[in-house]
Each structure stands twice: as C-alpha cells, then as structure tokens.
Design an enzyme around this catalytic site. Structure first.
Site, short mmCIF file in Angstrom:
data_model
loop_
_atom_site.label_atom_id
_atom_site.label_comp_id
_atom_site.label_asym_id
_atom_site.label_seq_id
_atom_site.Cartn_x
_atom_site.Cartn_y
_atom_site.Cartn_z
N LYS A 179 0.77 -1.06 -0.13
CA LYS A 179 -0.19 0.01 0.21
C LYS A 179 0.98 1.22 -0.04
CE LYS A 179 -1.95 3.09 1.83
NZ LYS A 179 -1.57 4.31 1.58
N GLU A 255 9.37 1.53 11.13
CA GLU A 255 10.35 2.51 11.09
C GLU A 255 9.92 3.75 11.00
OE1 GLU A 255 12.29 1.21 7.34
OE2 GLU A 255 13.48 -0.62 8.49
N CYS A 289 13.70 10.43 7.18
CA CYS A 289 13.31 10.27 8.51
C CYS A 289 14.75 10.59 9.25
CB CYS A 289 12.92 8.78 8.80
SG CYS A 289 14.16 7.72 7.93
N GLU A 391 8.54 16.15 15.34
CA GLU A 391 9.20 16.13 14.13
C GLU A 391 8.35 17.02 13.24
OE1 GLU A 391 7.92 12.42 11.84
OE2 GLU A 391 10.27 12.22 11.27
P1 NAD Z 1 2.26 8.47 7.24
O1 NAD Z 1 2.32 7.95 8.47
O2 NAD Z 1 1.17 9.83 7.07
O3 NAD Z 1 1.80 7.55 6.18
C1 NAD Z 1 2.64 6.49 5.62
C2 NAD Z 1 1.82 5.32 5.21
O4 NAD Z 1 0.62 4.90 5.93
C3 NAD Z 1 0.89 5.89 3.95
O5 NAD Z 1 1.04 4.80 2.95
C4 NAD Z 1 -0.38 6.06 4.45
O6 NAD Z 1 -1.40 6.11 3.61
C5 NAD Z 1 -0.44 4.83 5.54
N1 NAD Z 1 -1.46 5.04 6.54
C6 NAD Z 1 -1.82 6.26 7.28
N2 NAD Z 1 -2.81 5.92 8.21
C7 NAD Z 1 -2.90 4.76 8.06
C8 NAD Z 1 -3.74 3.87 8.91
N3 NAD Z 1 -4.65 4.28 9.94
N4 NAD Z 1 -3.73 2.62 8.62
C9 NAD Z 1 -2.92 2.04 7.85
N5 NAD Z 1 -1.88 2.73 6.97
C10 NAD Z 1 -2.11 4.24 7.38
O7 NAD Z 1 3.73 9.00 7.02
P2 NAD Z 1 4.15 9.88 5.86
O8 NAD Z 1 3.79 11.11 6.03
O9 NAD Z 1 4.05 9.25 4.57
O10 NAD Z 1 5.72 9.70 5.99
C11 NAD Z 1 6.64 10.68 6.81
C12 NAD Z 1 6.67 9.96 8.21
O11 NAD Z 1 7.59 8.76 7.74
C13 NAD Z 1 7.78 10.79 8.86
O12 NAD Z 1 7.24 10.88 10.30
C14 NAD Z 1 9.09 10.26 8.93
O13 NAD Z 1 9.89 10.27 9.81
C15 NAD Z 1 8.60 8.74 8.67
N6 NAD Z 1 9.81 7.85 8.15
C16 NAD Z 1 10.30 7.01 8.89
C17 NAD Z 1 11.27 6.51 8.54
C18 NAD Z 1 12.35 5.46 9.07
O14 NAD Z 1 12.90 4.60 8.48
N7 NAD Z 1 12.04 5.38 10.61
C19 NAD Z 1 11.58 6.56 6.97
C20 NAD Z 1 11.19 7.38 6.20
C21 NAD Z 1 10.17 7.95 6.82
#
Ligand code: NAD
Length: 488
Positions: A179, A255, A289, A391
């Site tokens: 997804k 992550e 991240c 963040e």
């Molecule tokens: P997000 O959590 O908003 O979305 C990530 C994914 O989760 C998307 O595909 C979204 O549609 C899905 N999603 C959202 N709500 C959901 C739910 N209730 N159930 C299932 N899926 C759901 O994150 P984002 O804004 O896309 O990415 C940025 C974030 O990701 C930042 O917090 C960043 O630090 C983190 N990040 C972490 C790493 C790591 O390796 N630790 C790497 C990259 C990004």
C-alpha cells in the site's frame, strides 16, 4: 505507464479499476499528474486471497535459488526502465533529477539485488544436544515465510523505502501486498508492471492504492488473513496500526519518525561539520526520517557555526526538478507545506530567532502554486519548546549552544524519539565515549546517511520497533521452526 493515465491497483496479476478515484498532483506547481483508482475493501480482500493462494502454488514450491534469480530479473528490468522510474518519482515528489537519479531509483533496484544475494547464501542453525540426563539429539532450524506481508510505505523515498521491505519479504518466500503512500503512487505501479513483465506469479506481489483510515491501509492492517505488517511512516500512524493488528497479534516492523540531533564539538573540522549538518538538514527538503532537526554546538564555535550554516542554507538553489543546478525542490504537497509553516508559526510564538528562512519563496510563475519552502535555521528556543520536541519533517533545524559533554548527551537523549544522531569531533576517544551513550538506532560520526545494507536499521522509543537490514530483515520476514531429532 503514460503520464495522465489512471493508475490502477495490481491484484492477482491484473490491473484493476475500482471506479473511485483520487488525484495525484505535482508538488512543483499543483498540476494534476493523473487520477488514481482507490482500492475498495473487496479489492483488498481479493489481493489478500490471491496472496494466500500464491503461497501454496508455484511460488511456495520455488527453490531459494530460483527465487533469487527472479528477484535479479526484477532488478534488471527496473534498470532497463530506469528513465520511466525516474520521471515517475520526480513527477510525484518534485525532487531534483540528480537526487532521484543517484539515490531513489538505483537504491531501489539495489535492494532487490542485495536481498536476492543475501538469501541465496543463507545458512540455518544446528546444534548437537546432550541433556543433563544423557539424551542426545540433533536440533536444527528451518526458516519458513511468515505468509502474506502487508507493506505500508511513506512518500518521502517512495521506491527506495518500499523495496527495502518488499525485496527481503519476497526473498524469504512471502507474498507481498504493497500500500504505497497516496501522495506517491506512480513508481509502485511501475514496479507492479515490472513484476508482471518478468513473470512473478500472480498474487505474489500486489499493489493496492488508497489512503490510511477507512481505506486500503486500514483494510489491509486489520485483515485477519494478513500475517505480518511492515510499516514506515509517522509514529502516530504506527500507533494506530498497532491497534489494528492487536486483535490478530501480527508481527510488526515499524520504522517511524524522529527528532534527530547533531552534536558539533569545538574540536571538529568545522568546515566539514557545517557542510555535513547542511546536508543532514536540507537533503530532500528535510524529508528524510534521518534528517537533523536539533543541532547542539559547543559554545566556543557556536557563532562561527551558525554563520557558516546560514551561508550554506542561503546558497541552496530552490527550483524545478530538471533545472540545472537545482539542489532543493518543493515539499511533497501543499498539505505538508502548511504543516511545516504551522511549525514556523509555533516557533515564532515560542520566541525563536529566524537566522534565515521561515517563509515561502516567491517565483512569480506557476511554482507559486507549488509546495516550496525556504531552508530555515532557528536559534534561541529552549529544549522544551514544541519546535524542539516534535518532528517537523521540513528543511529546518534549531541550533543551540552547549558547554559540556555530559550536558549535551543528556539533552540529545531528552526526547520521545530515538532514530539517528550525528557527532562531529576529531577526538577519537570522545567519539567512542559519546556514541554509545546516544539513545538512537544509529549514530554517525563525522558523516551522515552513509549506509551499508547489512547493518541494523531502525529506531527506539517512538522511532520504531525492530530492526531491518541484512540478517535483521531476513529474521523478521521468516518464521523459524526448531526441529529436534532424538539420536540413539
Ligand atoms: P504517514 O504515517 O502519514 O503515512 C505512511 C503510510 O501509512 C501511507 O501509505 C499512509 O497512507 C498509511 N497510513 C496512514 N494511516 C494509516 C492507517 N490508519 N492504517 C494503515 N495505513 C495508514 O507517513 P508519511 O507522512 O507518509 O511519511 C512521513 C513520516 O514517515 C515521517 O514521520 C518520517 O519520519 C517517517 N519515516 C520514517 C522512516 C524510518 O525509517 N524510520 C523512513 C521514512 C519516513
């Protein structure tokens, strides 16, 4: 895949339209790239069913060697279609061409090659056992796939981060349902095309497009026939996914977010530290991240450091992905731009000094409809200010002075996150003394984002659960069975 064409989900080896669409927009100017068909609950259910069937079919019977060879063919085909992957990723994210060409796409391809090779040479444990009562046995371990793995990925490094999970999951014999983020659906769709072209059996890899809550993300994570969930994204989303998987007690790998610190000691090579922190703050508009948002600088070099970082920030060239010399594109979306701007407002109210930036650049052309933001440096906030605790995920850091090693270690660790940190020092003893005291999953010394795919990757506290990378990934994506044979 043609730009402008509707993107469909890929389920059971076929592209499928749901009849319900959302827009995929270009963050450079807000224009429409294409419509994306949002997977329905029934479609997610079909994807899960076909993934279960595939586990027991040709894929389930395939040898590790053949699986690895197939993953290499995926990588080969991705390399052949590299130009399409590059333009799709650029359209979705607005990143500069140089970044996408050298990082996002080649590293996505490399993930398949790396895990295909790693799994091919994987051994299994065995122990000869003698119990205290004199019984003898041979214990050995058989690694099996977990089953159907849901990969939920973010928008910041769409192909790189999704393949970081897809590749090891497939290498271990699982079936995968991806997804992708609703903000960046294009390279996931191209990857489905590639899987199809090289003959990955139907149901082994599916893509379901959509959002999180009450959409494909939630349908997947709450599905009782999904065996494991591997997620990269915000910590709050991780917490909601944890609740969704709780009733069926699925293994999870998370992550999540960070509030990463850089520590600049006065004994460092100051020019290198300034360049390094500029990189760790502003790369990909701060949307990695691992990016630095808190900088602690030892007092004797504080003024010089801030002046040097300001110079670097102001020298960044903001613009269109394909323009010569551009080092920073827009944020991923207008929505994210508003979020970052709201943190600038919070910082203003908290009494921050804006050393540079703090606003939206004006171009007087169609880019003014885009999601651009100025590289920004702040000073004068306390450690408890909201800006220093939450963040932001934008091209911004706060810089504050410190006086002692013990003080800075305590301040760096005073956070709910624990993903990454950087230390800048030329004192080897100090590097070895301080690095293990930092409570993060990764500590870089005199560098940033230098990655080796074999090393454990992940964070502690709100930054995640578990580690991926090399053996850590293979351990997560497989289920060991201990077989104990009594010997006479
Ligand atoms: P997000 O959590 O908003 O979305 C990530 C994914 O989760 C998307 O595909 C979204 O549609 C899905 N999603 C959202 N709500 C959901 C739910 N209730 N159930 C299932 N899926 C759901 O994150 P984002 O804004 O896309 O990415 C940025 C974030 O990701 C930042 O917090 C960043 O630090 C983190 N990040 C972490 C790493 C790591 O390796 N630790 C790497 C990259 C990004």
């Amino acid at each position: 895949m043609n730009v402008g064409q509707t993107l469909n989900s890929y389920i059971n080896g076929e592209f499928a339209d749901s009849g319900k669409y959302f827009d995929n927009t270009n963050p450079v100017d807000g224009s429409l790239i294409c419509k994306v068909s949002e997977a329905s609950r029934e479609q997610v259910d079909q994807a899960v069913k076909s993934a279960r069937v595939a586990l027991k079919s040709e894929w389930g019977a395939m040898s590790v060697q053949d699986r690895a060879a197939l993953l290499h063919r995926v990588a080969d085909r991705m390399a052949e279609r590299e130009a399409e992957f590059i333009s799709a990723e650029i359209a979705d994210t607005g990143k500069p061409l140089a970044t996408v060409k050298t990082i996002d796409i080649p590293r996505g391809t490399a993930n398949f090659r790396f895990f295909a090779d790693l799994v091919r040479y994987q051994g299994e444990e065995s122990f000869r056992t003698t119990t205290p009562t004199g019984e003898n046995a041979l214990n050995y371990t058989v690694s099996k796939p977990l089953g159907v793995v849901a990969v939920i990925s973010p928008w910041n490094l769409p192909l790189l981060l999704s393949t970081w999970k897809i590749a090891p999951a497939l290498a271990c014999g699982n079936t995968v349902i991806l997804k992708p983020s609703e903000e960046t659906p294009s390279t996931a769709t191209l990857l489905a095309e590639v899987m199809h072209e090289v003959g990955v059996p139907a149901g082994v890899f599916s893509v379901v497009h959509g959002f999180g809550p009450d959409s494909a993300g939630e349908f997947l994570t709450s599905h009782d026939q999904v065996d494991a969930v591997t997620f990269t994204g915000e910590s709050g989303t991780g917490s909601r996914i944890m609740q969704a998987v709780a009733p069926t007690v699925k293994p999870i790998s998370f992550e999540l977010g960070g509030k990463n610190a850089a520590v600049v000691f006065a004994d460092c090579d100051l020019e290198e530290a300034i360049a390094g922190v500029a990189r760790s703050t502003f790369t990909n508009c701060g949307q990695v991240c691992l990016c630095t948002e808190r900088v602690y600088v030892e007092r004797p070099v504080f003024e010089r450091f801030v002046a040097g970082l300001k110079e670097k920030a102001e020298a960044l060239c903001i613009g269109r992905p394909y323009d010569e010399g551009v080092s920073m594109g827009p944020l991923v979306s207008k929505g994210h731009q508003q979020k970052v701007m709201s943190y600038f407002e919070i910082a203003r109210q908290e009494g921050a000094t804006f050393v540079t930036g703090g606003g939206v650049p004006s171009f007087n052309d169609d880019r003014d409809q885009g999601a651009f933001i100025e590289p920004t440096i702040l000073c004068d906030l306390g450690d408890q200010a909201r800006f220093n605790r939450e963040e932001v995920f934008g091209p911004v850091c706060h810089v504050s002075p410190f006086d002692t090693e013990a003080e800075v270690v305590e301040r760096v660790n005073d956070t709910v996150y624990g993903l990454a940190a950087c230390i800048w020092t030329q004192d080897l003893d100090r590097a070895h003394r301080v690095a293990p005291q930092i409570e993060t999953g990764i500590v870089w010394v005199n560098t940033w984002y230098l990655r080796d795919l074999r090393t454990p990757f992940g964070g502690m506290r709100l930054s995640g659960i578990g580690r991926e990378g090399g053996q850590h990934s293979l351990a997560f994506y497989s289920e060991p069975t201990n077989i104990c044979i009594k010997l006479k």
